[in-house]
Design a protein around this motif. Structure first.
Motif, PDB file in Angstrom:
ATOM      1  N   GLY A 147      -9.356   6.976  -0.503  1.00  0.00           N
ATOM      2  CA  GLY A 147      -9.621   6.458   0.834  1.00  0.00           C
ATOM      3  C   GLY A 147      -9.594   4.947   0.860  1.00  0.00           C
ATOM      4  N   ALA A 148      -9.888   4.371   2.021  1.00  0.00           N
ATOM      5  CA  ALA A 148      -9.885   2.924   2.221  1.00  0.00           C
ATOM      6  C   ALA A 148     -11.310   2.419   2.431  1.00  0.00           C
ATOM      7  CB  ALA A 148      -9.023   2.558   3.430  1.00  0.00           C
ATOM      8  N   TYR A 149     -11.686   1.400   1.669  1.00  0.00           N
ATOM      9  CA  TYR A 149     -13.063   0.905   1.676  1.00  0.00           C
ATOM     10  C   TYR A 149     -13.109  -0.614   1.536  1.00  0.00           C
ATOM     11  CZ  TYR A 149     -13.772   5.792   0.273  1.00  0.00           C
ATOM     12  OH  TYR A 149     -13.738   7.160   0.200  1.00  0.00           O
ATOM     13  N   THR A 150     -14.233  -1.181   1.918  1.00  0.00           N
ATOM     14  CA  THR A 150     -14.596  -2.527   1.501  1.00  0.00           C
ATOM     15  C   THR A 150     -15.464  -2.394   0.250  1.00  0.00           C
ATOM     16  OG1 THR A 150     -16.302  -2.371   3.219  1.00  0.00           O
ATOM     17  CG2 THR A 150     -14.363  -3.743   3.707  1.00  0.00           C
ATOM     18  N   GLY A 161      -4.906  10.720  -2.751  1.00  0.00           N
ATOM     19  CA  GLY A 161      -5.800  10.647  -3.900  1.00  0.00           C
ATOM     20  C   GLY A 161      -5.878   9.286  -4.543  1.00  0.00           C
ATOM     21  N   HIS A 162      -5.546   8.214  -3.780  1.00  0.00           N
ATOM     22  CA  HIS A 162      -5.655   6.879  -4.362  1.00  0.00           C
ATOM     23  C   HIS A 162      -6.663   6.057  -3.574  1.00  0.00           C
ATOM     24  CE1 HIS A 162      -3.222   3.696  -2.030  1.00  0.00           C
ATOM     25  NE2 HIS A 162      -3.342   4.711  -1.216  1.00  0.00           N
ATOM     26  N   THR A 163      -7.188   5.021  -4.222  1.00  0.00           N
ATOM     27  CA  THR A 163      -8.221   4.180  -3.624  1.00  0.00           C
ATOM     28  C   THR A 163      -7.616   2.883  -3.120  1.00  0.00           C
ATOM     29  OG1 THR A 163      -9.847   5.070  -5.172  1.00  0.00           O
ATOM     30  CG2 THR A 163     -10.442   3.055  -4.011  1.00  0.00           C
ATOM     31  N   LEU A 164      -7.981   2.518  -1.900  1.00  0.00           N
ATOM     32  CA  LEU A 164      -7.559   1.262  -1.284  1.00  0.00           C
ATOM     33  C   LEU A 164      -8.820   0.449  -1.010  1.00  0.00           C
ATOM     34  CD1 LEU A 164      -5.196   1.062   1.858  1.00  0.00           C
ATOM     35  CD2 LEU A 164      -7.103  -0.488   1.487  1.00  0.00           C
ATOM     36  N   VAL A 165      -8.921  -0.729  -1.605  1.00  0.00           N
ATOM     37  CA  VAL A 165     -10.070  -1.606  -1.396  1.00  0.00           C
ATOM     38  C   VAL A 165      -9.579  -2.886  -0.743  1.00  0.00           C
ATOM     39  CG1 VAL A 165     -12.032  -2.794  -2.424  1.00  0.00           C
ATOM     40  CG2 VAL A 165     -11.182  -0.673  -3.450  1.00  0.00           C
ATOM     41  N   THR A 166     -10.076  -3.187   0.431  1.00  0.00           N
ATOM     42  CA  THR A 166      -9.712  -4.414   1.124  1.00  0.00           C
ATOM     43  C   THR A 166     -10.931  -5.327   1.227  1.00  0.00           C
ATOM     44  OG1 THR A 166      -8.628  -5.310   3.116  1.00  0.00           O
ATOM     45  CG2 THR A 166     -10.231  -3.518   3.441  1.00  0.00           C
ATOM     46  N   ALA A 206      -6.110  -1.751   7.303  1.00  0.00           N
ATOM     47  CA  ALA A 206      -6.454  -1.044   6.063  1.00  0.00           C
ATOM     48  C   ALA A 206      -7.263   0.212   6.355  1.00  0.00           C
ATOM     49  CB  ALA A 206      -7.228  -1.969   5.134  1.00  0.00           C
ATOM     50  N   PHE A 207      -8.226   0.107   7.259  1.00  0.00           N
ATOM     51  CA  PHE A 207      -9.053   1.274   7.582  1.00  0.00           C
ATOM     52  C   PHE A 207      -8.223   2.385   8.227  1.00  0.00           C
ATOM     53  CE2 PHE A 207     -12.698  -1.942   8.111  1.00  0.00           C
ATOM     54  CZ  PHE A 207     -13.006  -1.870   6.767  1.00  0.00           C
ATOM     55  N   GLU A 208      -7.178   2.008   8.960  1.00  0.00           N
ATOM     56  CA  GLU A 208      -6.318   3.013   9.578  1.00  0.00           C
ATOM     57  C   GLU A 208      -5.531   3.820   8.528  1.00  0.00           C
ATOM     58  OE1 GLU A 208      -3.908   0.896  12.330  1.00  0.00           O
ATOM     59  OE2 GLU A 208      -5.544   0.579  13.777  1.00  0.00           O
ATOM     60  N   MET A 209      -5.466   3.296   7.303  1.00  0.00           N
ATOM     61  CA  MET A 209      -4.757   4.005   6.238  1.00  0.00           C
ATOM     62  C   MET A 209      -5.684   4.890   5.404  1.00  0.00           C
ATOM     63  SD  MET A 209      -1.947   1.185   4.909  1.00  0.00           S
ATOM     64  CE  MET A 209      -2.889  -0.344   5.090  1.00  0.00           C
ATOM     65  N   HIS A 210      -6.925   5.046   5.847  1.00  0.00           N
ATOM     66  CA  HIS A 210      -7.908   5.809   5.073  1.00  0.00           C
ATOM     67  C   HIS A 210      -7.469   7.260   4.855  1.00  0.00           C
ATOM     68  CE1 HIS A 210     -11.837   7.179   3.619  1.00  0.00           C
ATOM     69  NE2 HIS A 210     -11.726   8.174   4.481  1.00  0.00           N
ATOM     70  N   ASP A 211      -7.057   7.932   5.925  1.00  0.00           N
ATOM     71  CA  ASP A 211      -6.702   9.343   5.805  1.00  0.00           C
ATOM     72  C   ASP A 211      -5.503   9.543   4.876  1.00  0.00           C
ATOM     73  OD1 ASP A 211      -8.769  10.002   7.477  1.00  0.00           O
ATOM     74  OD2 ASP A 211      -7.521  10.208   9.268  1.00  0.00           O
ATOM     75  N   VAL A 219       0.837  -1.204   0.000  1.00  0.00           N
ATOM     76  CA  VAL A 219       0.000   0.000   0.000  1.00  0.00           C
ATOM     77  C   VAL A 219       0.868   1.249   0.000  1.00  0.00           C
ATOM     78  CG1 VAL A 219      -1.650   1.363   1.345  1.00  0.00           C
ATOM     79  CG2 VAL A 219      -1.991  -1.099   1.083  1.00  0.00           C
ATOM     80  N   HIS A 220       1.918   1.243   0.790  1.00  0.00           N
ATOM     81  CA  HIS A 220       2.815   2.410   0.847  1.00  0.00           C
ATOM     82  C   HIS A 220       3.405   2.707  -0.535  1.00  0.00           C
ATOM     83  CE1 HIS A 220       5.670   5.288   2.496  1.00  0.00           C
ATOM     84  NE2 HIS A 220       6.622   4.672   1.806  1.00  0.00           N
ATOM     85  N   ALA A 221       3.835   1.653  -1.228  1.00  0.00           N
ATOM     86  CA  ALA A 221       4.401   1.838  -2.570  1.00  0.00           C
ATOM     87  C   ALA A 221       3.351   2.358  -3.537  1.00  0.00           C
ATOM     88  CB  ALA A 221       4.979   0.517  -3.075  1.00  0.00           C
ATOM     89  N   CYS A 222       2.135   1.843  -3.451  1.00  0.00           N
ATOM     90  CA  CYS A 222       1.050   2.305  -4.326  1.00  0.00           C
ATOM     91  C   CYS A 222       0.703   3.759  -4.052  1.00  0.00           C
ATOM     92  CB  CYS A 222      -0.185   1.428  -4.134  1.00  0.00           C
ATOM     93  SG  CYS A 222      -0.036  -0.252  -4.775  1.00  0.00           S
ATOM     94  N   ARG A 223       0.634   4.106  -2.783  1.00  0.00           N
ATOM     95  CA  ARG A 223       0.274   5.471  -2.405  1.00  0.00           C
ATOM     96  C   ARG A 223       1.304   6.472  -2.926  1.00  0.00           C
ATOM     97  NH1 ARG A 223      -0.653   4.596   2.865  1.00  0.00           N
ATOM     98  NH2 ARG A 223       1.425   5.212   3.555  1.00  0.00           N
ATOM     99  N   ALA A 224       2.566   6.074  -2.901  1.00  0.00           N
ATOM    100  CA  ALA A 224       3.632   6.986  -3.314  1.00  0.00           C
ATOM    101  C   ALA A 224       3.558   7.348  -4.792  1.00  0.00           C
ATOM    102  CB  ALA A 224       4.990   6.373  -2.996  1.00  0.00           C
TER     103      ALA A 224
END
Length: 366
Positions: free
Chosen positions: A328-331, A120-125, A109-114, A86-91
């Motif tokens: 943000g981080a979502y299901t 400006g990237h989407t995280l789906v777990t 994953a939810f803790e990485m929402h902010d 996730v860190h690499a993707c966010r960068a």
């Protein structure tokens, strides 16, 4: 940037299934893995490209260098692999999704929402069968309604098994479920594993027993409903009374990180035999109860649970590429709503309009 879809762990069953569903949508995946021969074989079967890397660390470095549009992580345990990917993707602004389905991984994953929102990237777990099937029913039952008081979700998978090793993603998820949890008064609280057993009559007339096994569905159902009390259960729980009696002690031992990691690695190497799926359909199930006593029950019917996982991940990827995600981080259903499940081939069976009755004769609340 060249539009690329990377599947980390692309030679595994989940990776191959996702790649095949992407190909059906006219999308080409890049299978990322260590074994060149397995990569070549998987790529031929799924019409994919390949990227051989010696380690996850190298894959992470390549994400920074090649900047794929979407990275799909199928490598467990996700509590270990997800943060660095996730860190690499966010960068570099790559969208990320994974198949995590345990409380610890979804919580992380939810803790990485902010951070995801700022980048400006989407995280789906939780982009697989269990979370998507149960969460979607909860979202459907609660649409246009205030938050219920109680929610129970039941995961009833049916899937064919191919011969091979169990893998760390699956074992890590199952061991994560041994730490008994439920949502009580709006907070995550300890609970006895394999309690609250219920004999469910499925809409097709068959019967299964489910018992509490707090996987990722617990957090997803809580966030989707806002209910103060949430229980998640599964049909994939040991039925033996002796095993049930031993589970509290086993779950306590699994809280030791070194023991859990050792056990995960050892069990991941265990070979499983091929077998047909036990029933025609897999099911997601939810019961929501409101403070005034109203109870609504719903089901989501689909086919093979593994194939559905591939369809969910591929559909989410397609939507992310089309710009339909949000930072943000979502299901899955939290991001795309209850219609996502139907777009992947599932069908809802819901209460009769205006009634308080259920879609089956079971009473999951007793």
């Amino acid at each position: 940037m060249k539009t690329q879809i990377w599947i980390l762990g692309g030679t595994g069953r989940s990776g191959r299934t996702i790649a095949a569903h992407l190909a059906q949508r006219g999308l080409t995946a890049v299978l990322v893995g260590r074994d060149a021969h397995r990569l070549h074989a998987a790529a031929e079967r799924t019409d994919s490209e390949t990227l051989q890397v010696p380690s996850l660390a190298t894959a992470v470095s390549e994400i920074g260098r090649q900047r794929p549009a979407v990275v799909i992580n199928t490598i467990g345990p996700f509590t270990t692999t997800a943060p660095e990917v996730v860190h690499a993707c966010r960068a570099v602004g790559s969208h990320y999704l994974d198949l995590a389905n345990d409380v610890a991984a979804l919580s992380a994953a939810f803790e990485m929402h902010d951070a995801a929102t700022r980048a400006g990237h989407t995280l789906v777990t939780g982009a697989g069968f269990g979370v998507t099937a149960t969460e979607s029913v909860v979202v459907k039952l609660c649409e246009g309604r205030p938050a219920p008081l109680r929610v129970r979700v039941d995961m009833v998978p049916s899937m064919a098994m191919e011969e091979g090793t169990a893998g760390e993603a699956l074992i890590g998820t199952l061991l994560g479920g041994l730490a008994g949890r439920r949502i009580t008064d709006g907070h995550l609280a300890p609970a006895r594993i394999l309690s609250d057993a219920v004999r469910l009559t499925l809409p097709d007339g068959s019967r299964v027993t489910t018992a509490s096994m707090p996987l990722g569905e617990l957090l997803a159902a809580h966030r989707a409903s806002g209910a103060r009390h949430v229980l998640s259960a599964s049909s994939e729980t040991p039925a033996s009374p002796l095993i049930r009696a031993m589970m509290p002690a086993v779950s306590t031992l699994m809280r030791w990180e070194r023991l859990r990691s050792f056990t995960t690695r050892r069990l991941a190497r265990v070979r499983v035999k091929a077998k047909e799926r036990p029933r025609e359909h897999s099911w997601g199930h939810a019961v929501a109860t409101w403070a005034d006593g109203e109870t609504r029950e719903g089901w989501l019917r689909l086919g093979d649970a593994q194939a559905y996982t591939g369809a969910v991940a591929a559909e989410i990827t397609s939507r992310l590429l089309a710009g339909q995600g949000r930072p943000g981080a979502y299901t899955p259903a939290a991001l795309f709503g209850s219609a996502l499940a139907e777009s992947c081939g599932a069908e809802y069976l819901l209460p009769r309009p205006g009634g308080r009755g259920h879609a089956s004769d079971s009473d999951p609340t007793r």
